[in-house]
Design an enzyme around this catalytic site. Structure first.
Site, PDB file in Angstrom:
ATOM      1  N   ARG A   1      14.039  -8.749  14.617  1.00 36.72           N
ATOM      2  CA  ARG A   1      12.970  -7.845  13.767  1.00 36.72           C
ATOM      3  C   ARG A   1      13.684  -6.596  13.139  1.00 36.72           C
ATOM      4  O   ARG A   1      13.100  -6.140  12.246  1.00 36.72           O
ATOM      5  CB  ARG A   1      11.787  -7.352  14.818  1.00 36.72           C
ATOM      6  CG  ARG A   1      10.657  -6.744  14.073  1.00 36.72           C
ATOM      7  CD  ARG A   1       9.380  -6.777  14.812  1.00 36.72           C
ATOM      8  NE  ARG A   1       9.504  -6.808  16.340  1.00 36.72           N
ATOM      9  CZ  ARG A   1       9.578  -5.654  17.048  1.00 36.72           C
ATOM     10  NH1 ARG A   1       9.607  -4.649  16.511  1.00 36.72           N
ATOM     11  NH2 ARG A   1       9.613  -5.803  18.432  1.00 36.72           N
TER      12      ARG A   1
ATOM     13  N   ASP B   1       4.667  -1.550  -8.909  1.00 35.80           N
ATOM     14  CA  ASP B   1       4.754  -3.036  -8.389  1.00 35.80           C
ATOM     15  C   ASP B   1       5.364  -3.751  -9.698  1.00 35.80           C
ATOM     16  O   ASP B   1       4.622  -3.794 -10.882  1.00 35.80           O
ATOM     17  CB  ASP B   1       3.311  -3.609  -8.169  1.00 35.80           C
ATOM     18  CG  ASP B   1       3.350  -5.077  -7.685  1.00 35.80           C
ATOM     19  OD1 ASP B   1       4.130  -5.763  -8.188  1.00 35.80           O
ATOM     20  OD2 ASP B   1       2.419  -5.380  -6.783  1.00 35.80           O
TER      21      ASP B   1
HETATM   22  N1  PLP Z   1       1.405  -7.948  -6.303  1.00 37.04           N
HETATM   23  C1  PLP Z   1       1.251  -8.656  -7.327  1.00 37.04           C
HETATM   24  C2  PLP Z   1       1.424  -8.301  -8.716  1.00 37.04           C
HETATM   25  C3  PLP Z   1       0.802 -10.116  -7.169  1.00 37.04           C
HETATM   26  O1  PLP Z   1       0.353 -10.731  -7.920  1.00 37.04           O
HETATM   27  C4  PLP Z   1       0.499 -10.511  -5.664  1.00 37.04           C
HETATM   28  C5  PLP Z   1       0.240 -11.487  -5.527  1.00 37.04           C
HETATM   29  O2  PLP Z   1      -0.354 -12.300  -6.292  1.00 37.04           O
HETATM   30  C6  PLP Z   1       1.069  -9.454  -4.685  1.00 37.04           C
HETATM   31  C7  PLP Z   1       1.604  -8.214  -5.058  1.00 37.04           C
HETATM   32  C8  PLP Z   1       0.799  -9.874  -3.190  1.00 37.04           C
HETATM   33  O3  PLP Z   1       1.929 -10.854  -2.928  1.00 37.04           O
HETATM   34  P1  PLP Z   1       1.909 -11.852  -1.811  1.00 37.04           P
HETATM   35  O4  PLP Z   1       0.852 -12.893  -2.011  1.00 37.04           O
HETATM   36  O5  PLP Z   1       3.254 -12.349  -1.608  1.00 37.04           O
HETATM   37  O6  PLP Z   1       1.479 -11.147  -0.585  1.00 37.04           O
END
Ligand code: PLP
Length: 394
Positions: A54, A180
């Protein structure tokens, strides 16, 4: 290998075990270290790096080194999903009573996490703004703002925000700036170079690239942020990435640049085809000159990515019929695998938003999102042509 000297294609393709700092057995491919615990030389004396999976695992470390190199970041912390990486990042930054500013176009799952975890459980205020308008972000931040959360391009409407301008705004109030970057990937966009403090990706998507492993990664150049996030992740949330998934993602990364090139060429051709088609009323793809932020995309991205979304001139029932009749495109949520998918956000990927939230987010019942795969583009266009011709003639 001194990775800073080489192009992305070279860094992605080769595996260098020496980067991980465990015994060099000359492996050309990363071994999968399944052990959950490591023998200690003496009680309390951890004279080697690993003690419990972990907190650290050689296969996961190999992946983290590789992801950091590909992203131009000093530190990478992988997690069991993109959502886990978003949670670890938020919980290491915000405290009860804080003020957060977020793009109103962020992925619906992130919005759900913000509402349920930050707002309902922690008493944080999250203000959603139309970040395509930089002034709106400027007006929303205050001295109480601790976190500014952006996504560019957004899921599913491919809206962009000005990464560098928002970095300046965030810095002016001493908040942490997170982007993101799941849709663009480090191949097409490096938000750290535009002033972001932290970047997150769902590695489930393009980085692994084969729709067979869940994962997430947090990238940063800040040692203290990396330590905080790793601590939250390892000690509080516990959602670390498994060694096997680390291996799969390392394997997927070997073809990452190749795949991204093909995703993009296919997506660009399909976007142009759809934009000219009488069955569509709107096509969202940053590479199209008709995209409202095409110039910004050209400035801050090195390519336009592999995802197209479009609205049909059709009812909800007709849109669903179109999706059911596709043959090559697979009706499924998610994105970033080698195969082309088709998604009806209103009933699939964004279905957990209320109708009101979907309307506010611009997600109509006739919106379709297609993460374009790496198949032959003529087969993909022929598939779309068959169903769209049928729609027009109905
Ligand atoms: N960020 C974006 C832009 C996404 O499209 C997604 C999932 O579709 C995520 C984060 C979340 O990712 P995960 O499904 O791997 O948790």
């Amino acid at each position: 290998m001194d990775d800073s000297r080489y192009h992305t294609e070279t860094v992605a393709t080769q595996f260098d075990w020496r980067n991980v700092g465990v015994t060099d057995a000359g492996d050309v491919v990363s071994p999968i270290h399944l052990t959950t615990t490591h023998e200690m030389r003496a009680p309390g004396n951890v004279d080697h790096e690993y003690k419990y999976t972990r907190f650290g695992n050689p296969t996961r470390d190999a992946l983290e080194v590789r992801l950091a190199q590909l992203s131009g970041a000093e530190h990478a912390i992988t997690c069991a999903s993109g959502t886990a990486s978003i949670a670890a990042t938020c919980l290491s930054i915000v405290e009860s009573g804080d003020h957060v500013v977020a793009f109103d176009g962020i992925y619906g799952g992130t919005r759900l996490l913000f509402e349920e975890l930050l707002v309902n459980s922690l008493g944080v205020t999250v203000e959603y703004v139309d970040a395509t308008d930089t002034d709106a972000v400027d007006e929303a931040v205050t001295d109480e703002t601790t976190l500014v959360w952006m996504e560019s391009p957004t899921n599913p409407l491919l809206r962009l925000c000005d990464l560098s301008a928002i970095a300046d705004i965030t810095a002016s109030v001493n908040a942490t700036y997170v982007v993101d970057n799941t849709f663009a990937t480090p191949y097409f966009q490096r938000p750290l170079d535009h002033g972001a403090d932290i970047v997150v990706h769902s590695t489930t998507k393009y980085l692994n690239g084969h729709s067979d492993s869940m994962g997430g990664v947090v990238l940063t150049n800040s040692k203290s942020s990396a330590e905080d996030i790793a601590h939250t992740q390892s000690y509080n949330l516990g959602g670390t990435l498994a060694p096997f998934d680390s291996y799969l993602t390392l394997r997927g990364l070997r073809t990452f640049p190749l795949r991204m090139d093909r995703h993009e060429t296919n997506a660009a051709k399909i976007a142009t085809y759809l934009a000219d088609h009488p069955a569509t009323i709107r096509v969202n793809y940053p590479g199209l000159e008709s995209h409202a932020q095409h110039n910004l995309a050209e400035q801050q991205m090195d390519g336009f990515g592999g995802i197209v979304s479009f609205e049909l001139d059709a009812t909800s029932a007709e849109t669903r019929a179109v999706l059911e009749e596709l043959d090559v495109f697979i009706l499924a949520v998610s994105l970033g695998g080698t195969e082309s998918l088709a998604d009806h956000p209103a009933t699939m990927s964004a279905s957990y938003l209320t109708e009101e939230e979907r309307t506010a987010a611009g997600i109509s019942d006739s919106l379709i999102r297609i993460p374009v795969g790496i198949e032959h583009v003529d087969d993909l266009i022929a598939d779309l042509e068959t169903v769209l011709a049928k729609l027009i003639n109905s």
